[in-house]
Design a protein around this motif. Structure first.
Motif, short mmCIF file in Angstrom:
data_model
loop_
_atom_site.label_atom_id
_atom_site.label_comp_id
_atom_site.label_asym_id
_atom_site.label_seq_id
_atom_site.Cartn_x
_atom_site.Cartn_y
_atom_site.Cartn_z
N LEU A 150 34.25 43.57 44.47
CA LEU A 150 35.46 42.72 44.33
C LEU A 150 35.01 41.29 43.71
O LEU A 150 36.00 40.72 42.90
CB LEU A 150 36.26 42.57 45.37
N ILE A 151 34.15 41.05 43.86
CA ILE A 151 33.61 39.54 43.40
C ILE A 151 33.65 39.54 42.09
O ILE A 151 34.01 38.33 41.41
CB ILE A 151 31.95 39.21 43.82
N ARG A 152 33.89 40.59 41.35
CA ARG A 152 33.93 40.43 39.65
C ARG A 152 35.34 39.88 39.37
O ARG A 152 35.56 39.53 38.29
CB ARG A 152 33.73 41.72 39.17
N HIS A 153 36.08 40.15 40.32
CA HIS A 153 37.72 39.83 39.95
C HIS A 153 37.88 38.41 40.45
O HIS A 153 39.28 38.09 40.31
CB HIS A 153 38.52 40.65 40.48
N GLY A 193 40.71 34.41 35.69
CA GLY A 193 41.15 34.02 34.51
C GLY A 193 42.71 33.81 34.65
O GLY A 193 43.65 33.90 33.60
N GLY A 194 43.14 33.20 35.63
CA GLY A 194 44.53 32.87 35.79
C GLY A 194 44.91 31.51 35.24
O GLY A 194 46.15 31.31 34.99
N GLY A 195 44.09 30.83 34.71
CA GLY A 195 44.18 29.53 33.94
C GLY A 195 44.85 28.45 35.08
O GLY A 195 44.38 28.13 36.07
N LEU A 196 45.90 28.01 34.13
CA LEU A 196 46.62 26.76 34.97
C LEU A 196 47.89 27.39 36.05
O LEU A 196 48.21 26.60 36.74
CB LEU A 196 47.43 26.02 34.11
N ARG A 197 47.78 28.72 36.00
CA ARG A 197 48.85 29.25 37.06
C ARG A 197 48.07 30.33 37.96
O ARG A 197 48.18 31.60 37.52
CB ARG A 197 49.89 29.98 36.20
N PRO A 198 46.93 29.95 38.52
CA PRO A 198 46.25 30.96 39.34
C PRO A 198 46.98 31.66 40.27
O PRO A 198 48.03 31.25 41.02
CB PRO A 198 45.35 30.08 40.21
N THR A 199 46.65 32.99 40.45
CA THR A 199 47.38 34.00 41.60
C THR A 199 46.46 34.16 42.64
O THR A 199 45.26 34.58 42.71
CB THR A 199 47.56 35.23 40.93
N GLU A 200 46.88 33.80 43.88
CA GLU A 200 46.31 33.88 45.06
C GLU A 200 45.79 35.24 45.20
O GLU A 200 46.50 36.36 44.94
CB GLU A 200 47.12 33.53 46.34
N PHE A 201 44.33 35.47 45.46
CA PHE A 201 43.66 37.03 45.80
C PHE A 201 44.02 37.62 46.98
O PHE A 201 43.61 37.01 47.88
CB PHE A 201 42.35 36.70 45.45
N ILE A 202 44.78 38.54 47.04
CA ILE A 202 44.96 39.13 48.14
C ILE A 202 44.37 40.57 48.28
O ILE A 202 44.11 41.26 47.58
CB ILE A 202 46.84 39.65 48.33
N ILE A 203 43.78 40.72 49.73
CA ILE A 203 43.20 41.93 49.95
C ILE A 203 43.64 42.57 51.16
O ILE A 203 44.29 41.92 51.84
CB ILE A 203 41.68 41.86 50.32
#
Length: 250
Positions: free
Chosen positions: A36-39, A56-66
Motif C-alpha cells: 500500500l505504500i505505493r499509493h 497525487g492529490g495535489g492541492l486537494r489531498p484525500t485522507e488515506f483510509i484503510i
C-alpha cells in the motif's frame, strides 16, 4: 503517532460478504493489500499533524483510509466516556486533550479466519507507513504497533473533544447550536452537557462546556446506530469489529 477512528461497526452479514465488501469498497483500501505504500504520501503540517493521504492529490489531498476486521483487546481498553482519566496523575495531561484508545488484535473467531490471516500483512503496511515519516534527531518515533509478550497489536485512538468555532476565534460566547453534535440528528446523550464521566472528571468537563464540543466515537451497532457512550465498554471490549481508520503522526 496515533491512528484515529474514522468509523466502525460490529460484525454484520456473513464473513465472506464482509471480506468482499472491504476488498472492493470505494473510498479506501483493504488494509492487507500488498505494498500500500505505493499509493500514499504525507500531507505535512495539517491541523491534526501530518496526515497520510492518497498519492497525487495535489492541492486537494484525500485522507488515506484503510479497513479490515479486528478484535478489540480486553487489555489497555480506554474506549470509555472519560478514557479513565485521572486528574491527580500529572502524566494524563489536560482533560480537553484526552483521546479514547484501544488495542486492535487479530480476530480469534474461527468464522472470521481472514482477520487472523490478514493481520501480519496489515502490520507490514503500517510499518511501511511509519517508515515514510520524515526523520529527525530531535525526537524518537513511537510506533502504533505494540508488542507485549510476543503478541502484537495496533493502537487505535479517537479525539473526544473539539474546540468550538467560538473558542477558536478567542471569544467567550457559548457554543453555536449548529456546531453541537446533539443538534445534528443525534440525541442529547451525545451532548457535552450530558456526557457521562466519572465524578472525578465532572468539574473538568464542566469547564469545557462553553469552549468545546463532543466528538462521539463513530462506533455503530448491528442496526447501524451509534453506540451510546454508557455502553462503550460493554459493547466494544473484546468485540470483533469492522474498522475504518486513517493514519497520522504528531
Amino acid at each position: 503517532m496515533p491512528l484515529k477512528a474514522n468509523s466502525f461497526s460490529t460484525q454484520a452479514s456473513t464473513p465472506a460478504s464482509i471480506c468482499r465488501k472491504l476488498q472492493n469498497a470505494p473510498g479506501g483500501f483493504y488494509a492487507a493489500t500488498p505494498k500500500l505504500i505505493r499509493h500514499v504520501e504525507y500531507f505535512i503540517g495539517g491541523q491534526d499533524g501530518n496526515i497520510l493521504v492518497s498519492k497525487g492529490g495535489g492541492l486537494r489531498p484525500t485522507e488515506f483510509i484503510i479497513h479490515n476486521v479486528f478484535e478489540i483487546s480486553q487489555n489497555d481498553f480506554n474506549f470509555t466516556p472519560d478514557t479513565n482519566f485521572n486528574p491527580s496523575n500529572v502524566f494524563h495531561g489536560h482533560f480537553a486533550d484526552i483521546k479514547l484508545s484501544c488495542q486492535l488484535t487479530a480476530g480469534h473467531d474461527d468464522v472470521f479466519q481472514f482477520s487472523s490471516e490478514d493481520f501480519p500483512d496489515v502490520l507490514n503496511n503500517l510499518i511501511h507507513f511509519e517508515g515514510l515519516i520524515p526523520g529527525t534527531r530531535e525526537y524518537e518515533k513511537l510506533s502504533v504497533i505494540h508488542n507485549s509478550l510476543s503478541q502484537r497489536s495496533i493502537k487505535l485512538t479517537h479525539s473526544l473533544f473539539k474546540a468550538s468555532q467560538e473558542n477558536q476565534r478567542d471569544t467567550t460566547s457559548q457554543v453555536d447550536s449548529d456546531d453541537n453534535y446533539s443538534t445534528n440528528g443525534l440525541s442529547s446523550v451525545f451532548d457535552i452537557t450530558t456526557w457521562p464521566v466519572a465524578d472525578r472528571c465532572k468539574g473538568h468537563l464542566q469547564r469545557l462546556i462553553s469552549t468545546h464540543i463532543i466528538c462521539p466515537l463513530p462506533a455503530y451497532n448491528l442496526d447501524h446506530k451509534l453506540i451510546l457512550p454508557s455502553e462503550y465498554e460493554s459493547k466494544l471490549k473484546g468485540a470483533l469489529v469492522e474498522v475504518h481508520m486513517a493514519f497520522c503522526h504528531h
